[in-house]
Design a protein around this motif. Structure first.
Motif, PDB file in Angstrom:
ATOM      1  N   ASP B 196       0.825  -1.219   0.000  1.00  0.00           N
ATOM      2  CA  ASP B 196       0.000   0.000   0.000  1.00  0.00           C
ATOM      3  C   ASP B 196       0.853   1.261   0.000  1.00  0.00           C
ATOM      4  OD1 ASP B 196       1.096  -0.263   2.487  1.00  0.00           O
ATOM      5  OD2 ASP B 196      -0.810  -0.528   3.554  1.00  0.00           O
ATOM      6  N   GLU B 209      -5.449  -6.065  -1.170  1.00  0.00           N
ATOM      7  CA  GLU B 209      -6.205  -4.814  -1.313  1.00  0.00           C
ATOM      8  C   GLU B 209      -7.559  -5.055  -1.982  1.00  0.00           C
ATOM      9  OE1 GLU B 209      -5.079  -1.691  -0.363  1.00  0.00           O
ATOM     10  OE2 GLU B 209      -3.330  -2.641   0.531  1.00  0.00           O
ATOM     11  N   GLY B 270      -7.010   4.134   2.475  1.00  0.00           N
ATOM     12  CA  GLY B 270      -6.035   3.090   2.796  1.00  0.00           C
ATOM     13  C   GLY B 270      -5.172   3.454   3.981  1.00  0.00           C
TER      14      GLY B 270
END
Lengths: 92, 452
Positions: B196, B209, B270
């Motif tokens: 990420d 993800e 995120g």
């Protein structure tokens, strides 16, 4: 309408008419000033205005541009930050 | 409680005087559902999705920046590792078609970089991984916004020496594929690559993800340097506390930007990557922070300890400020992108060996440094193996972004301009590790990895 408030931060050399010109422009654009503070820090004049811009007619970008022009005419730097950012940085 | 004039001024001053900004907002995009045997169809489908999402990202990021009064410098895309997408394609040149489509999408959207043209080969490479690896010189040499990566080691799996040995040769070709060896500046070799990471060149959208995730990289070397400079005589415990408090503030701002942008895009938020990322702008330097702590130059004895203190303080402040700290979240010490690092190399204070030692306590690795253009492939591979061993054994991310500068010798410099800066060519230890690298195989995972 949800309230949206910004901090207008004016930085530079103290001179006549700063509050008058900035507050006039805010008034003309439909913003409501809720708080004003000023101080000299490290030899620099700093003024902050907390303004409710929910009713601002020209949008935030228009208001920012207007304030920057007023500042430039007086040799001052003007920054506009959303209140939520400043609060997030300085309050838990 | 009312915000004081001092606090409002501090926020304004960070941006105005110390280059505080949101360095990168990176939208991770899943493309796995677009994998298709027809490479042209795959490339076109990827281009369309990324062009559309990237355009929205650029537009909304501009509006969030305007609304919050915080500069957002770079807008980027990261994708599913590209080698997975070409698995079903029989066409040998499928990676090159995909590379062109990704670059075109980035250009259409107006994002500055798109990351994820890479593969995870830390244990072994599939046929698709191998095809992608071999395509890297052409793919990165013929595109301008595409970034590539390989994950070649992990704490759990060990290190793939066969792939690293091959990468040495690929890097030589990559250096020759574009002027100044610039294709190498768009490629990172990793150990323990994070899924990420919002920063380039190593961003990709990993297997764990969802369809989309918005990751934010904040940056404040200038802000931290200023606060360290304001405390020239305090002890190091106090200095750690001062840095921690400052990083807390900038991380909170980064998180706010990320959440607001994710909300407007209708995607998941995120992580905030709290890495301090320098630029070549005056004052925006990690090296200057270390010097402000009391080092004559970066590279002087004490540098590794100073960096350890810095990164620990950054993590403490960042972790308090955000529940989702991720990505690399360390301190970037790229040579070419940091004026103090450039100066330190040029005056002889910083050697490659000391730089490697520094990476044992920061999270990013040997970043944006040049070596002589005639460096043999096995030496590049050995350099990478050394650095990735630090990550593998230390259970942390390390990476290598090395530029074998074509035609240049140690002491000369290669100037990329812009964000990539100017890289002085660093001397390499002249003794050889060729036979070691030629053994190949897989370096076993460290015994410390057996934690279950």
């Amino acid at each position: 309408m949800e309230r949206e408030r910004v901090f207008v931060v004016v930085i530079g050399t103290d001179q006549k008419g700063i509050i008058a010109r900035v507050s006039t422009l805010l008034f003309e654009h439909g913003a409501n000033i809720e708080d004003v503070q000023q101080k000299v820090m490290d030899g620099t004049f700093v003024m902050t205005m907390l303004a409710d811009v929910s009713g601002c007619k020209v949008g935030l970008s228009g208001l920012r541009q207007g304030l920057e022009e007023v500042g430039a005419a007086m040799g001052l730097t003007v920054m506009v930050h959303n209140e939520s950012v400043v609060k997030a940085m300085h309050r838990v | 409680m009312t915000i004081s004039v001092e606090e409002a001024y501090e926020t304004a001053g960070m941006i105005l005087f110390h280059n505080f900004d949101i360095r990168a907002v990176t939208l991770g995009v899943n493309l796995k559902d677009l994998a298709h045997p027809d490479h042209l169809r795959l490339a076109e489908a990827c281009r369309r999705r990324l062009s559309d999402l990237g355009s929205r990202l650029v537009r909304e990021a501009g509006e969030v920046s305007e609304a919050l009064g915080l500069p957002i410098v770079n807008k980027r895309l990261s994708i599913t590792p590209a080698s997975w997408l070409i698995e079903p394609c029989p066409e040998e040149r499928a990676p090159l078609y995909l590379a062109q489509a990704l670059d075109q999408a980035a250009s259409e959207a107006g994002v500055d970089f798109i990351g994820g043209f890479g593969a995870l080969v830390h244990k072994a490479a599939t046929r698709a991984d191998q095809r992608l690896m071999e395509s890297l010189p052409q793919a990165l040499g013929q595109t301008s916004r595409l970034c590539g990566f390989l994950n070649l080691a992990s704490t759990a799996a060990g290190m793939n020496l066969d792939a690293i040995a091959r990468l040495g040769h690929i890097l030589k070709d990559m250096a020759a594929a574009a002027p100044l060896g610039i294709a190498c500046a768009k490629f990172v070799a990793f150990a323990n690559a994070p899924e990420d990471n919002p920063f380039m060149a190593g961003a990709f959208h990993g297997a764990g993800e969802g369809d989309c995730a918005l990751n934010v990289g904040i940056s404040g070397p200038g802000v931290v340097r200023a606060v360290v400079a304001k405390h020239p005589d305090c002890d190091l415990t106090t200095l750690s506390d001062v840095i921690r408090r400052t990083v807390f503030k900038i991380t909170r701002a980064g998180e706010m930007v990320g959440r607001e942008l994710a909300r407007r895009l209708g995607v998941s938020f995120g992580v905030v990557d709290i890495s301090l990322a320098p630029t070549t702008m005056i004052g925006d330097s990690v090296g200057r922070i270390l010097e402000a702590m009391g080092l004559e130059r970066v590279g002087a004895p004490g540098t590794t300890a100073a960096l350890a203190l810095l990164i620990d303080a950054v993590k403490r402040g960042g972790a308090m400020a955000s529940g989702h700290v991720g990505g690399l979240s360390g301190t970037f010490i790229p040579v070419s992108e940091d004026l103090a690092m450039i100066e330190a190399v040029e005056c002889g204070a910083l050697t490659l060996e000391k730089l490697e030692a520094m990476t044992a306590v920061c999270s990013v690795g040997l970043d944006m440094f040049a070596v002589p253009g005639d460096t043999p492939a096995h030496a590049l591979a050995a350099l990478i193996a050394d650095e990735l061993a630090i990550g593998m054994v230390g259970n942390k991310t390390t990476g290598v972004r090395v530029i074998p500068a074509p035609g240049l010798k140690a002491g000369q410099a290669v100037d990329f301009g812009g964000l990539l800066g100017r890289a002085p060519v660093m001397a390499l230890n002249p003794f050889s590790g060729e036979k070691f690298i030629a053994r190949g195989g897989r370096l076993p995972a460290p015994i410390g990895a057996l934690r279950n």
